[in-house]
Design a protein around this motif. Structure first.
Motif, short mmCIF file in Angstrom:
data_model
loop_
_atom_site.label_atom_id
_atom_site.label_comp_id
_atom_site.label_asym_id
_atom_site.label_seq_id
_atom_site.Cartn_x
_atom_site.Cartn_y
_atom_site.Cartn_z
N VAL A 69 0.97 -1.14 -0.08
CA VAL A 69 0.05 -0.28 0.34
C VAL A 69 0.65 1.20 0.25
O VAL A 69 1.38 1.63 1.01
N VAL A 70 0.45 2.15 -0.80
CA VAL A 70 1.79 3.81 -0.94
C VAL A 70 0.74 4.58 -0.55
O VAL A 70 -0.60 4.77 -1.18
N LEU A 71 1.40 4.99 0.41
CA LEU A 71 -0.06 5.70 0.85
C LEU A 71 0.32 7.38 0.64
O LEU A 71 1.74 7.86 -0.26
N ALA A 72 -0.33 8.88 0.67
CA ALA A 72 -0.11 9.75 0.32
C ALA A 72 1.15 10.65 0.14
O ALA A 72 2.57 10.97 -0.86
N ASP A 73 1.81 10.02 1.23
CA ASP A 73 3.61 11.00 1.46
C ASP A 73 4.64 9.90 1.23
O ASP A 73 5.70 10.13 1.22
N GLY A 74 4.04 9.19 0.35
CA GLY A 74 5.18 8.15 -0.55
C GLY A 74 5.49 6.90 0.63
O GLY A 74 6.30 6.25 -0.23
N ARG A 75 5.11 6.31 1.88
CA ARG A 75 5.65 5.23 2.24
C ARG A 75 4.71 4.34 1.25
O ARG A 75 3.80 4.44 1.71
N THR A 76 5.95 2.74 1.66
CA THR A 76 5.40 2.01 1.19
C THR A 76 5.15 0.91 2.32
O THR A 76 5.45 0.92 3.24
N ILE A 77 3.78 0.24 1.98
CA ILE A 77 3.22 0.09 4.03
C ILE A 77 3.22 -1.80 3.25
O ILE A 77 2.03 -2.52 2.52
N ARG A 78 4.03 -2.57 3.24
CA ARG A 78 4.22 -4.34 2.82
C ARG A 78 3.17 -5.44 3.88
O ARG A 78 3.28 -4.89 5.07
N ALA A 79 2.95 -6.30 3.56
CA ALA A 79 2.09 -7.11 3.84
C ALA A 79 2.49 -7.66 5.34
O ALA A 79 4.23 -8.31 5.04
N ARG A 80 1.44 -8.03 6.70
CA ARG A 80 2.57 -8.88 7.46
C ARG A 80 2.22 -9.88 7.50
O ARG A 80 1.97 -11.08 8.71
N THR A 81 0.86 -10.23 6.87
CA THR A 81 -0.23 -11.92 7.41
C THR A 81 -0.23 -12.14 6.45
O THR A 81 -0.09 -12.47 5.52
N THR A 82 0.88 -12.86 6.95
CA THR A 82 1.75 -14.32 6.60
C THR A 82 1.58 -16.11 7.44
O THR A 82 1.16 -15.54 8.40
N SER A 83 2.00 -16.87 6.53
CA SER A 83 0.74 -17.93 6.97
C SER A 83 1.79 -18.57 8.84
O SER A 83 3.00 -18.73 8.05
N SER A 84 1.74 -19.75 9.96
CA SER A 84 2.37 -19.39 10.23
C SER A 84 2.85 -21.81 9.75
O SER A 84 3.78 -21.61 10.41
N GLY A 85 1.67 -21.50 9.47
CA GLY A 85 2.38 -23.46 9.29
C GLY A 85 1.68 -24.13 9.79
O GLY A 85 1.94 -25.23 9.13
N SER A 86 0.52 -23.73 10.88
CA SER A 86 0.07 -24.08 11.46
C SER A 86 -1.10 -24.07 11.05
O SER A 86 -1.73 -23.24 10.79
N ARG A 87 -2.60 -24.94 10.66
CA ARG A 87 -3.64 -25.12 10.19
C ARG A 87 -4.36 -24.25 11.20
O ARG A 87 -5.34 -23.59 11.22
N GLU A 88 -4.43 -24.49 12.24
CA GLU A 88 -5.32 -24.30 13.53
C GLU A 88 -4.61 -22.81 14.19
O GLU A 88 -5.56 -22.15 14.67
N LYS A 89 -3.34 -22.82 13.97
CA LYS A 89 -3.29 -21.73 14.43
C LYS A 89 -3.52 -20.24 13.75
O LYS A 89 -4.38 -18.71 13.61
N ASP A 90 -3.24 -20.83 11.59
CA ASP A 90 -3.93 -19.46 11.10
C ASP A 90 -4.97 -19.18 10.89
O ASP A 90 -5.01 -18.36 10.61
#
Length: 494
Positions: A283-304
């Protein structure tokens, strides 16, 4: 006009030819390379002229491409094949010119494998262009032209849960597609993935990285132009337009369903799509900053599954916040659409996790009048019951392929107090329900087998029928219109 929006539509020699997935200059380069290989097998009387002409055509077309738009990676194997063929096609001519005697040529049984190799390399260029094309968006079929604009809103009452800063407030980037007046011929069209080419490249690289692909494979999307015109004047007439909110899939982006959004806008709807920072790929914000995804899989079906419930809740809150902003009058909120939004007729939609967020937002907020879930697993609680009509579009799923998805979706639809519809689309895959078929390889396991342009048309046709029925109360056989595209199950309240 957004910065970086260039009027490439006027440059016909570099515009991609529909169906060929290459520009006229690229086609000429391919033909020149093929002619170089073929020259080796022509009679001696015509061989020199063909080889020289083919080499000249290839060189001129490549230089023209480099000057105009640059060389796409799909053309590189063509150039390698031509480079390998050139010594066999041109060197004998040079030796004959120096000595005055016919030059020695390799025996056919020695030259044949080399020619086959060169032809294979050259052919792989058009194949690569077909597999990873510059997407061509279907022409919207409605009576309105399409405008678009991007805004950024911050919720002062909600802390950003993805950061540790207690003063950080939740911010979303929103893109609107809306019915517009027809723009003059030659008006620049909005780029696909961002407001500028740099933003589009940032988002493209993030999307490719999220699925483990090298960024260059899908760099064609950064060259794509949509049918929408940035900040175009709103269409005259038509009164106030119903609103359709959209949440993309996990690590998806606000533009991932552009073909669908443009089709709805051409039929008189305002589509409002969200980027969810720290969940969307980039996500590129109006001030030029780019925010990248942090929602990554943990590898555990139950935890995910537990993580997905939390991420879905954040998205649902984003959707409710955006609807609240849309209800506020004032040009600082909706710009040229001020006074033209009918926030009394609102649908909430989403793809994948965005579909789950749409279901949750509708459970929590009765301002949403209808729900569309595009192949989204219903994360989160199943209560309270939905009170809005729901359309769920899914790929063919069985308890054997996904033991949890069908029963969870069925439970949500059966508990609804309004009629709900599940349409199972034969040949669909998860990415069938977004723009992926327009620019990804047509591999059924990836994008389904519905078709490159047929996929977005199918999604638009079914959702338009549902929205016209639920938001505009148009008379007609909704079940019949939906069942024309797949296997329909209707859930009616007791």
């Amino acid at each position: 006009m957004w910065p970086g929006v260039r009027r490439r539509e006027d440059d016909r020699v570099t515009e991609i030819i529909a169906g060929l997935y290459m520009s006229p200059l690229e086609v000429v380069a391919v033909l020149g390379a093929v002619a170089l290989v073929v020259a080796r097998w022509l009679p001696p009387a015509v061989r020199p002229r063909v080889a020289l002409a083919a080499g000249a055509v290839l060189v001129v077309s490549v230089i023209a491409l480099m000057v105009a738009v640059g060389i796409r990676w799909q053309l590189l194997p063509v150039l390698v094949g031509a480079a390998l063929a050139s010594p066999f096609a041109l060197a004998p001519l040079l030796r004959r010119h120096r000595t005055g005697r016919p030059a020695w040529r390799a025996r056919w049984w020695l030259a044949l494998p080399g020619s086959v190799l060169c032809v294979g390399l050259i052919a792989s260029g058009p194949v690569a262009a077909w597999a990873f094309p510059v997407p061509e968006f279907p022409e919207p079929s409605g009576r309105f032209a399409v405008g678009t604009r991007v805004v950024q809103w911050t919720d002062p009452g909600r802390a950003e849960s993805f950061t540790a800063d207690p003063d950080d407030r939740r911010t979303v980037v929103v893109q609107l597609w809306y019915p517009a007046r027809q723009s003059p011929a030659g008006t620049g069209r909005a780029p696909y993935l961002g407001r500028t080419e740099q933003e589009a490249r940032t988002v493209s690289d993030a999307l490719a990285g999220g699925v483990g692909l090298p960024g260059f494979l899908v760099d064609g999307v950064t060259e794509a132009r949509t049918h929408a015109v940035v900040d175009a004047p709103v269409a005259e007439g038509g009164g106030r337009f119903p609103v359709v909110l959209f949440s993309p899939g996990s690590n998806g982006v606000r533009t991932q369903n552009t073909a669908w959004a443009e089709e709805l806008a051409s039929h008189g709807y305002v589509v409002v799509a969200l980027d969810h920072p720290y969940d969307s790929a980039a996500v590129v914000l109006a001030d030029g900053r780019t925010i990248r995804a942090r929602t990554t899989s943990s590898g555990s079906r139950e935890k995910d599954a537990k993580l997905a419930v939390g991420w879905t809740a954040v998205r649902a809150a984003d959707l409710r916040f955006v609807l609240t902003r849309l209800e506020r009058p004032g040009r600082e909120t909706t710009g040229p659409l001020t006074g033209r939004l009918d926030t009394g007729r609102v649908a909430v939609t989403g793809h994948s996790m965005g579909g789950a967020a749409a279901l949750q937002a509708a459970r929590q907020d009765r301002r949403f009048d209808a729900v569309i879930d595009l192949d989204g697993f219903p994360h989160g609680p199943a209560s309270p019951s939905l009170h809005q009509p729901v359309l769920a579009l899914t790929q063919a799923l069985t308890p054997a392929t996904d033991p949890q998805y069908p029963p969870r979706l069925t439970e949500a639809l059966e508990r609804s107090t309004a009629p709900s519809y599940r349409l199972t689309v034969p040949g669909a895959a998860h990415l069938t329900f977004m723009d992926g078929p327009l620019y990804l390889p047509p591999v059924p396991s990836i994008v389904g087998s519905v078709g490159r342009t047929e996929s977005p048309r199918m999604v638009a046709a079914t959702t338009l029928a549902f929205l016209d029925s639920t938001l505009r109360q148009k008379a007609g056989d909704l079940a019949g219109a939906l069942s024309a595209h797949g296997d329909l199950t209707v859930h009616r309240p007791e």
